[in-house]
Each structure stands twice: as structure tokens, then as C-alpha cells.
Design an enzyme around this catalytic site. Structure first.
Site, PDB file in Angstrom:
ATOM      1  N   SER A  40      -2.822 -25.719   8.465  1.00 24.50           N
ATOM      2  CA  SER A  40      -2.607 -26.071   7.073  1.00 24.50           C
ATOM      3  C   SER A  40      -3.330 -27.361   6.720  1.00 24.50           C
ATOM      4  O   SER A  40      -3.003 -28.426   7.250  1.00 24.50           O
ATOM      5  CB  SER A  40      -1.095 -26.234   6.830  1.00 24.50           C
ATOM      6  OG  SER A  40      -0.874 -26.970   5.668  1.00 24.50           O
ATOM      7  N   VAL A  46      -1.584 -35.230  13.170  1.00 24.15           N
ATOM      8  CA  VAL A  46      -0.959 -36.529  13.433  1.00 24.15           C
ATOM      9  C   VAL A  46      -1.994 -37.657  13.287  1.00 24.15           C
ATOM     10  O   VAL A  46      -1.659 -38.788  12.942  1.00 24.15           O
ATOM     11  CB  VAL A  46      -0.249 -36.524  14.815  1.00 24.15           C
ATOM     12  CG1 VAL A  46      -1.251 -36.462  15.952  1.00 24.15           C
ATOM     13  CG2 VAL A  46       0.665 -37.715  14.991  1.00 24.15           C
ATOM     14  N   ALA A  51      -7.578 -41.979  23.326  1.00 25.98           N
ATOM     15  CA  ALA A  51      -7.924 -42.294  24.720  1.00 25.98           C
ATOM     16  C   ALA A  51      -7.533 -41.130  25.615  1.00 25.98           C
ATOM     17  O   ALA A  51      -6.501 -40.505  25.417  1.00 25.98           O
ATOM     18  CB  ALA A  51      -7.211 -43.563  25.164  1.00 25.98           C
ATOM     19  N   LYS A  79     -14.551 -44.518  29.070  1.00 24.69           N
ATOM     20  CA  LYS A  79     -13.332 -45.200  29.511  1.00 24.69           C
ATOM     21  C   LYS A  79     -13.278 -45.165  31.036  1.00 24.69           C
ATOM     22  O   LYS A  79     -13.235 -44.088  31.631  1.00 24.69           O
ATOM     23  CB  LYS A  79     -12.112 -44.494  28.907  1.00 24.69           C
ATOM     24  CG  LYS A  79     -10.796 -45.034  29.418  1.00 24.69           C
ATOM     25  CD  LYS A  79      -9.615 -44.335  28.779  1.00 24.69           C
ATOM     26  CE  LYS A  79      -8.327 -44.753  29.450  1.00 24.69           C
ATOM     27  NZ  LYS A  79      -7.173 -43.958  29.008  1.00 24.69           N
ATOM     28  N   VAL A 187       2.517 -21.941   6.986  1.00 27.22           N
ATOM     29  CA  VAL A 187       3.553 -20.978   7.388  1.00 27.22           C
ATOM     30  C   VAL A 187       4.853 -21.363   6.684  1.00 27.22           C
ATOM     31  O   VAL A 187       5.307 -22.509   6.778  1.00 27.22           O
ATOM     32  CB  VAL A 187       3.752 -21.007   8.919  1.00 27.22           C
ATOM     33  CG1 VAL A 187       4.959 -20.167   9.325  1.00 27.22           C
ATOM     34  CG2 VAL A 187       2.493 -20.517   9.632  1.00 27.22           C
ATOM     35  N   LEU A 335       2.499 -31.818  20.863  1.00 25.76           N
ATOM     36  CA  LEU A 335       3.669 -32.565  20.394  1.00 25.76           C
ATOM     37  C   LEU A 335       4.858 -31.642  20.133  1.00 25.76           C
ATOM     38  O   LEU A 335       6.000 -32.086  20.136  1.00 25.76           O
ATOM     39  CB  LEU A 335       3.310 -33.340  19.118  1.00 25.76           C
ATOM     40  CG  LEU A 335       2.179 -34.375  19.286  1.00 25.76           C
ATOM     41  CD1 LEU A 335       1.801 -34.979  17.938  1.00 25.76           C
ATOM     42  CD2 LEU A 335       2.567 -35.477  20.266  1.00 25.76           C
ATOM     43  N   TYR A 438      -0.051 -36.696  44.359  1.00 26.56           N
ATOM     44  CA  TYR A 438       0.178 -35.306  43.992  1.00 26.56           C
ATOM     45  C   TYR A 438      -1.108 -34.486  44.031  1.00 26.56           C
ATOM     46  O   TYR A 438      -2.148 -34.935  43.566  1.00 26.56           O
ATOM     47  CB  TYR A 438       0.769 -35.230  42.590  1.00 26.56           C
ATOM     48  CG  TYR A 438       2.055 -36.000  42.436  1.00 26.56           C
ATOM     49  CD1 TYR A 438       3.144 -35.732  43.261  1.00 26.56           C
ATOM     50  CD2 TYR A 438       2.187 -36.994  41.474  1.00 26.56           C
ATOM     51  CE1 TYR A 438       4.319 -36.424  43.117  1.00 26.56           C
ATOM     52  CE2 TYR A 438       3.370 -37.695  41.322  1.00 26.56           C
ATOM     53  CZ  TYR A 438       4.428 -37.408  42.150  1.00 26.56           C
ATOM     54  OH  TYR A 438       5.591 -38.099  42.011  1.00 26.56           O
TER      55      TYR A 438
END
Ligand code: FAD
Length: 510
Positions: A40, A46, A51, A79, A187, A335, A438
Site C-alpha cells: 500500500s 517503516v 545498517a 561497514k 488490504v 517486523l 554457533y
């Protein structure tokens, strides 16, 4: 002609929506899957998120993007890491670099050799001196890493600072050029299948209806589909991450083009500084419990490199995640699935990880008839929780070890109870200099080491295997490593020259 492909409908055209669309169209066979994205113009995105982490290069490479073109079109710079200023005590600074500290010798991790030399009273350089990325960042230098693994210039990687809006537009052009159907519209209604409860379709204000088999909710903080349609709870992490507001403002350049993000601790939060080619992005992330909007505004505007180019814009957020990201035939990405403050630039990475997981766990076209195997959603949710919790622990680490006494937010952070999973990591490091490493997800060992040691947390012991090496030889090796970094960095070109020669955006002075 009837289209019997599996229909994926993405709602939302921010960074999450277009990264999802691009990733899916690149990896799924067009003969089996049809992809539609609804966004839309009226609602917009946002509008922040500049970064990134080095993983984004893998994503862009997966799409086959030309790096120089992508950087030119998004005003991108390099960066090499994040400089943390004043996080331990005012005046302290360290860099969390993208790359290794030293190298393992004799199968023993580098930090153990360094700790042993120190424990034996040998004069060694600060830990930061053993990172190529730190040295290059401090020198405002950049060249593409060497692919030869024997070269000291292969020990760092890099990410980008870019204009997130331009990146979404870039991906939109790419994805629509590769077969994604784009529909502009808002929507306003969502229909569900009575029997299964699955989403059947979305209706737009214009009256257009779009049906689908799988819906990806990329509607941002609204979480229109997942939170709006399903009874999915919210796991609130405010007690560990109390910042809940951001004021963002771009400003003009006022000095060197630094190849790193800066995060400076402030009285009630921290301020970011992200240099793009054509401007600097700035923002103050603060806790509304400890700071008024007016105070945050004054602090932000008093700490810019150059003239503010707009009025500061307020964003409200809650740290945490949705109890699950995939329910029924609805998957939330971006988000819409959760948010962690941008201290380590992790949101775009979390989008990328979710897109890759979704590609791997995508229901087969047979699911149109047979329904979605619930194990796919379970696995996606397990991976998402793991990603979020690992990032959360790493972010909390930055706050707890502060010595900013007398400042209410920082006093609270120093004394708050922390997640058990973080306590475990801290105890292992304090006892034996062990840091998580990890294979999947964030963050790798060198990242943990940079922040642990940067925040002044020093282990009492180290890996005893380090004691097997001759101490004089070890110290000579440490000196040699730091020396090689120094001389190699001295011969590098500047970051500004690299950008000017490789990817200068149009209209940006060279
Ligand atoms: P949005 O950008 O909000 O997009 C939502 C989309 O949904 C829009 O296209 C909108 O039009 C559409 N939409 C909503 N409702 C409807 C509807 N009813 N009908 C049709 N369409 C609809 N991340 C990083 O990685 N690095 C950073 O440095 C960073 N900094 C940040 C700083 C702040 C202060 C904040 C708040 C976030 C930051 N992030 C950062 C996060 C980053 O901005 C987001 O992860 C990223 O932009 C993805 O947003 P999104 O696409 O999920 O949502």
C-alpha cells in the site's frame, strides 16, 4: 486456462516483503509456484533500517545482484563493524568487527594465547589490535578482502550501510522483472476457510480480491494477518531491553567517510550514526521510562556531524517476538514477527534467515490438496525462536556490564535479572574464556569476544592446552600478527576512494 500452481501471497512491500518476494522467486520453480505481492503506497514503510550484517552479501549473491550496481543504486557504503562508544564508562570505545581476532594456533582458540601471555605478565597489545577489520576501520581504509585464505587480508568480511527504502525499490524492480506480480492497494478484509481456519484470501479497498494457498505477513508492526487473524501471543522482552522509542534524523556529512556504524551510549539509551554516500543516518534509541521525547530530541540534535536534513521522526516499538511466526497457512516475516532494537543491526538479517528457512520448508504444491504438513511450521517456529533468543542475549550483554553509575537507566540495566541462557554463557566465559560459536544463526565467537572483552569482562582462566606452547615463541607470534595487520592496513586505499572508484551514486560528490 486454469493456473494450478501453488499461490503465495505476500502482504507488505517493505524490506521484508521485497526480500521475501525476491528470495522465493529466485529459488522456487515458476512452473510450480506463483508469487503475488500486495503493498500500500498510502500506508508506506517503516522507513528506517540502514545498517546490515555481512550475511546480506550472501543473499544478494543468491539473487545474482551486481554488487557495484546495488551499492550505487542504494547510496551504500562499507561497514566493517560497529564502534561502541561510552558503553562501559564514558570515554571507553571498542569495535565489534566483522572478522577474526588473531588465528587459532595448535588447535587452541586465539583468545587463550592472548590471555595466557597477559597472565604471565608479558606486554601484549590490546585484544582489538589483533583484528584486521578493527585496524582498517580505525584507519578509514577499505579494499575488498583477499580470497586467498593464507593472506591476512582474508581475515575480515564486510556489510553495507544503505538506504533501506532504495534497497526495497531495487529488489522490487528485480523481483517483478523475475516474475513476481505486484498489486498496489490496501488490504481491508481477510477471509478464512470455515473448515480449516486457514486464510482464504485478502480483499483490497479497491474491491479486488486475491486468493492464495500460503500468505506471508510482511505488514510491519501491524502484523495484520498473523496477529490480526490468529490468536498468537506476544513475548515481551521489555524487562531486559527497556528501550521502546526511537527518534531518527538524517544529517549532512561533516568529516571522513567512516566504514563502520557508531553506537554511542547516552543517558537514557544510545545514539546510532550510519554514514551513507549522500547523508548520515542518525537516531536516538531511548527508554520512555527514563527520558522524555523533548530531552531525546535535544540530545540527538546536539550530537550530529552536520546540519539536520529533516525534523526528527518518532518511532514507537516493543522489544520481543510473536509466540510463533507460522500458524496455519500464514507466515510472518520482518517486523510482523517481532522486533529487537537495532543495536547490532539484526532485523534485516532476521528477515534473510526467515526467507531462507521458508524456502527450505516451503510446502510442496501438493499441499493445495493435502494441506500443509504441520511439521514444516513447527520447524520454522523452532528456528525463529532460536534466532531471536540468540540475538536477544547478545544485545542484553552490551547493557549489563556497564559501569555508568548514577544514570538511572544504566543502574537498572546493571542490576536487572538476565536470561538464564545468557548467565550460562557469561559463566563459561568468566571461568574458561569460552564463547559461543554457533554454526547456525548469530553471533559467532569473535563477535562475542569483542563485546565481552570490550565491555571489560575478563575471564579468570583460559584453555589449559594453551600452556603447551613456548611462551617466548607465543609472544613473538602475537607481536608478528599485530605487526602484519598494521603494515597491511597502512598500504590500503581509503574507504572514500574505494566508494568513489567502485560504486559512486549519481549526484553524490566524489
Ligand atoms: P515495513 O517497512 O513497515 O513494511 C510494511 C509494509 O506493509 C509496507 O509496504 C506497507 O505498505 C504494507 N502494509 C501494511 N499494512 C497494509 C495493508 N493493510 N495493506 C497493504 N499493505 C500494507 N534493521 C536493520 O537490519 N538495521 C538497522 O539499522 C535497523 N534500524 C532500525 C531502526 C529503527 C528505529 C527501527 C524501528 C527499525 C530498524 N530496523 C533495522 C528494522 C528494519 O527497519 C525492518 O526490519 C525492515 O525495514 C523491515 O520492515 P518490514 O518490511 O517488516 O515493515
Amino acid at each position: 486456462m486454469q493456473d494450478d500452481r501453488y499461490h503465495i501471497v505476500i502482504v507488505g512491500g517493505g524490506t521484508a516483503g521485497w526480500m521475501t518476494a525476491a528470495g522465493l522467486v529466485r529459488q522456487l520453480p515458476g512452473a510450480d509456484y506463483a508469487i503475488t505481492l500486495v503493498e500500500s503506497d498510502e500506508i508506506g514503510t517503516v522507513g528506517v533500517g540502514e545498517a546490515t550484517l555481512p550475511h546480506i552479501k550472501l543473499f544478494n549473491d543468491m539473487l545474482g545482484l551486481d554488487e557495484a550496481q546495488f551499492m550505487r543504486e542504494t547510496g551504500a557504503t562499507i561497514k566493517l563493524g560497529i564502534e561502541f562508544c561510552d558503553w562501559d564508562r564514558p570515554g571507553d570505545r571498542y569495535i565489534h568487527p566483522f572478522g577474526a581476532f588473531g588465528e587459532p594456533w595448535g588447535g587452541v582458540e586465539f583468545q587463550n594465547h592472548w590471555l595466557r601471555a597477559k597472565a604471565n605478565g608479558r606486554p601484549v597489545a590490546p585484544f582489538q589490535a589483533y583484528s584486521y577489520a578493527v585496524a582498517a576501520a580505525r584507519a578509514n581504509a577499505f579494499e575488498l578482502p583477499d580470497e586467498n585464505p593464507k593472506s591476512i587480508r582474508s581475515t575480515y568480511s564486510y556489510a553495507y550501510h544503505f538506504d533501506a527504502g532504495l534497497y526495497a525499490e531495487f529488489l522490487r524492480r528485480w523481483a517483478t522483472g523475475h516474475g513476481v506480480a505486484r498489486i498496489e492497494g490496501q488490504v481491508c478484509d481477510i477471509s478464512r476457510d470455515q473448515a480449516s481456519g486457514a486464510i482464504a484470501g485478502v480483499a483490497l479497498k479497491s474491491g479486488v480480491s486475491i486468493s492464495g494457498d500460503l500468505f506471508v505477513d510482511c505488514t510491519g508492526f501491524r502484523s495484520l494477518l498473523l496477529a490480526g487473524q490468529f490468536d498468537v501471543g506476544w513475548e515481551d522482552w521489555t524487562p531486559w531491553l527497556p528501550c521502546d522509542r526511537a527518534l531518527a534524523v538524517p544529517c549532512a556529512h561533516g568529516g571522513d567517510l567512516t566504514p563502520y556504524t557508531r553506537a554511542t551510549a547516552r543517558r537514557a539509551g544510545w545514539q546510532w550514526r550510519i554514514p551513507l554516500q549522500h547523508r548520515i543516518g542518525n537516531g536516538y534509541i531511548f527508554s520512555s521510562t527514563f527520558c522524555s521525547q523533548e530531552e531525546a530530541r535535544e540530545t540527538l540534535l546536539a550530537n550530529l556531524d552536520g546540519e539536520a536534513l529533516a525534523e526528527p521522526r518518532l518511532l514507537r516499538f516493543s522489544p520481543g517476538r510473536r509466540a510463533c511466526a507460522w500458524r496455519s497457512n500464514c507466515v510472518a516475516i520482518g517486523l510482523a514477527s517481532g522486533f529487537l532494537e537495532p543495536l547490532e543491526s539484526t532485523s534485516i538479517y532476521l528477515i534473510q534467515a526467515a526467507v531462507i528457512d521458508l524456502i527450505n520448508l516451503m510446502p510442496s504444491p501438493r499441499a493445495v490438496r493435502e494441506g500443509i504438513d504441520p511439521r514444516l511450521a513447527d520447524e520454522f517456529n523452532r528456528l525463529t525462536v532460536m534466532q531471536y533468543e540468540r540475538v536477544r542475549d547478545f544485545l542484553v550483554l552490551h547493557y549489563i556490564a556497564n559501569r555508568r553509575e548514577g544514570e538511572p537507566l544504566w543502574d537498572y540495566l546493571r542490576h536487572m535479572p538476565i536470561p538464564d541462557s545468557l548467565t550460562h554463557k557469561l559463566e563459561l566465559f568468566r571461568a574458561r574464556a569460552m564463547a559461543p560459536n554457533y554454526q547456525y544463526g548469530l553471533f559467532a565467537r569473535d563477535s562475542w569476544l569483542s563485546v565481552l572483552i570490550g565491555q571489560g569482562i575478563m575471564p579468570a582462566g583460559y584453555d589449559r592446552l594453551a600452556d603447551t606452547f613456548d611462551l617466548d615463541m607465543l609472544v613473538a607470534r602475537l607481536d608478528d600478527f599485530a605487526g602484519r595487520i598494521e603494515s597491511s592496513v597502512a598500504a590500503m586505499s581509503s574507504h572514500a576512494d574505494f566508494i568513489a572508484n567502485y560504486c559512486a551514486a549519481e549526484g553524490v560528490p566524489a
